[in-house]
Scaffold this active site. Sequence first.
Site, short mmCIF file in Angstrom:
data_model
loop_
_atom_site.label_atom_id
_atom_site.label_comp_id
_atom_site.label_asym_id
_atom_site.label_seq_id
_atom_site.Cartn_x
_atom_site.Cartn_y
_atom_site.Cartn_z
N SER A 125 0.83 -1.19 0.00
CA SER A 125 0.00 0.00 0.00
C SER A 125 0.88 1.25 0.00
CB SER A 125 -0.95 -0.07 1.21
OG SER A 125 -1.96 0.89 1.10
N GLU A 234 -1.73 -3.10 -7.66
CA GLU A 234 -2.94 -3.36 -6.86
C GLU A 234 -3.47 -2.03 -6.37
OE1 GLU A 234 -3.38 -2.75 -3.38
OE2 GLU A 234 -1.35 -2.03 -3.03
N HIS A 305 -5.04 -5.60 -1.11
CA HIS A 305 -5.78 -5.48 0.15
C HIS A 305 -6.77 -6.63 0.28
CE1 HIS A 305 -3.94 -1.55 -0.23
NE2 HIS A 305 -4.22 -1.32 1.03
#
Length: 332
Positions: A125, A234, A305
């Site tokens: 992230s 992602e 996630h």
Amino acid sequence: MSHGHTHTPACSPDCNHSHHHGTKHIYIYSPSSAVRDKAAFRRGVARLKALGHEVEIDEAALSSHMRFAGDDATRLAAIERATASGANVALISRGGYGLTRIVGDLPFKKIAKAIERGTQFVGLSDFTALQMAVLAKTGAVTWGGPALGEDFGAEVPDDIMEACFDDLLVGHGEGSGWRLPVSDAKATPRKDGEAAPVFRLRGATLWGGNLNVICALVGTPYLPQVKGGILFLEDANEHPYRIERQLTQLLNAGIIGQQKAVLMGSFNRFKLVPGYDRGFKLQTVIDWMRTRTKTPVFTGLPFGHVPTKVLLPVGRKVDLMVEGRDALIYWG
């Protein structure tokens, strides 16, 4: 869990080794957002201890300043302590936001030295900003992988995530296999006479992470200039049109065209607007992207996630093999 006979991701082509290989030293620190879910943090620490590890918690791990885990100087100091910890793994407590703010001030030499001495830096992230900058500035390898709260602090931590993390700790991590969605098999070019489409790449640099963060680094010295690599992506909480807009940026910047393959991880936690999107969905974006580049795009990579996530060596040379719907990244 041999490759080709499983519908679940495998951490390495052979996952038969036992998962109890002595105590490892894990350093927990918070380089991004403040930890809001203290219960998940505590569960994560307890889980790592239950797995037999020595867990060291950074003095500022639970600090809070506005939305950050302490002000910029506090978070930079935490990263420096992680580099000096001598831990086997420096694991982020969570992602969120905060590393792009301080990316130019990161202690690059100390991070690279720590990695050389055997500390693996693991996260995802917002952590992508540190990973990209470290790769661009030092060439050192970090790991896309779990965060403490979201993964080890889950009510029931994911088995595959834990097995992959264990593979990293004991030096057994050799690769990750997964099953491509049906839509991918149709998109992979098939040569005459092949029973299944086959795609092979050898010795390509694996890099990437969070799409938002990578786009935020385009045009800065902190995005590595990888040519002929494998880019994995992602994101969470982004509507497909926003994902498409960001992919367009990477396409127009020439970044996707310079890669040998793109691997799409999980893009989730968004809401389509009924009646407004009119059939525009994530698959629409993937299909469109495939018309805009000759670089093969593979989806379904178990990363992002989501509870089931593999660990990926960011900046390492890897082999990629796709046969029919079976995909394998290998670095052993």
